[in-house]
Enzyme design. Sequence first.
Site, PDB file in Angstrom:
ATOM      1  N   ASP A   1      13.449  83.253 -37.510  1.00 31.07           N
ATOM      2  CA  ASP A   1      11.992  83.185 -37.287  1.00 31.07           C
ATOM      3  C   ASP A   1      11.198  84.051 -38.266  1.00 31.07           C
ATOM      4  O   ASP A   1      10.309  84.796 -37.859  1.00 31.07           O
ATOM      5  CB  ASP A   1      11.647  83.642 -35.862  1.00 31.07           C
ATOM      6  CG  ASP A   1      12.531  83.034 -34.801  1.00 31.07           C
ATOM      7  OD1 ASP A   1      12.926  81.864 -34.960  1.00 31.07           O
ATOM      8  OD2 ASP A   1      12.819  83.728 -33.805  1.00 31.07           O
TER       9      ASP A   1
ATOM     10  N   GLU B   1       7.600  74.212 -31.118  1.00 31.01           N
ATOM     11  CA  GLU B   1       7.313  75.647 -31.180  1.00 31.01           C
ATOM     12  C   GLU B   1       6.992  76.043 -32.620  1.00 31.01           C
ATOM     13  O   GLU B   1       6.930  75.208 -33.520  1.00 31.01           O
ATOM     14  CB  GLU B   1       8.519  76.440 -30.689  1.00 31.01           C
ATOM     15  CG  GLU B   1       9.785  76.213 -31.525  1.00 31.01           C
ATOM     16  CD  GLU B   1      11.030  76.809 -30.907  1.00 31.01           C
ATOM     17  OE1 GLU B   1      10.965  77.244 -29.737  1.00 31.01           O
ATOM     18  OE2 GLU B   1      12.082  76.828 -31.579  1.00 31.01           O
TER      19      GLU B   1
END
Length: 325
Positions: free
Chosen positions: A41, A200
Amino acid sequence: MRPFVFAVLLSSAWPAACLAQTATIDTTKAPATVLPGVYADPHIAAFGKNFYLYPTTDGIEGWGATSFTAWSSPDLVHWKNEGVILDLPRDLAWAKARAWAPAMATKNGKYYYYYSADTNIGVAVADKPTGPFKDPLGKPLVPKGQFKGQAIDPMTFVDDDGTAYLYWGQGQCHVVKLNPDMVSYDVAAVIEFKPPGYNEGSFVFKRQGKYYLMWSEYDTRDPRYSVAYATASSPLGPFTKASANPVLHGQGVVKGAGHHSVVQVPGTDEWFIAYHRFKIPGGNGYNRETCISPMRFDAQGNILPVNVFEPVKPTKIKKAAPARP
């Protein structure tokens, strides 16, 4: 809450020459990662004359990390570990674990670090991009359960006029204009929407007057995990999803390429995308590694397919970005 409208944009983002080039790639040998070990991420940013990466610490079943690190680089290739910049058990009173998917923004001479903690979204503030960061609220900025979907994966976009917007959400996307203090907002002004395929990891940037909303599709444990995008004339939308999606996805030995961020080299039209992939070899949704690749556009402003086998080359910042008002 006003609705968002999505449509499909016919584009030329997959030109024949690009497809032909892709067909000749050796998909058995992936370029080296930019960070050692397992990190996921990644949020990439440029401050002053350095680039920075803010990742999730990976390698833990159930994504149970408890702290965040920062990394700095003068050229996108050589990265220095700046150490732990936020430790949940030490620095927060309201969350101790599940430190996920951070983002960074700067304004008013301060650095604002947005992050997921125990499926809430928090914010921390520092005078430098490497911290130390402090919790100014003593509570979540976006508490779990207040809106649809999981309260994770924050991203803050600061427009040219200094107005900042917070995006977040897994299973549902949200956006709201932040107050000038960067740590508060009008709850009644939150807009909820869900682009087709959205899961997401929303990320927003602006290029040549156009706003790009990007996000990850599928689940991060799925080898098909990938990145798609839409565009709008406003940071609040409505956004139109491009037909030539995804623009980032795995191929060959590269699996699960997604949860990205984008950086523009200040003073240029040169762009790079940071993302994670399954660790090679033997990786999965809990063992991911951070990569950077060039990201390009065609003449119409469509994002071209990212080549996950193209290694990042040393790139220095010659002209630092101006400070945000």
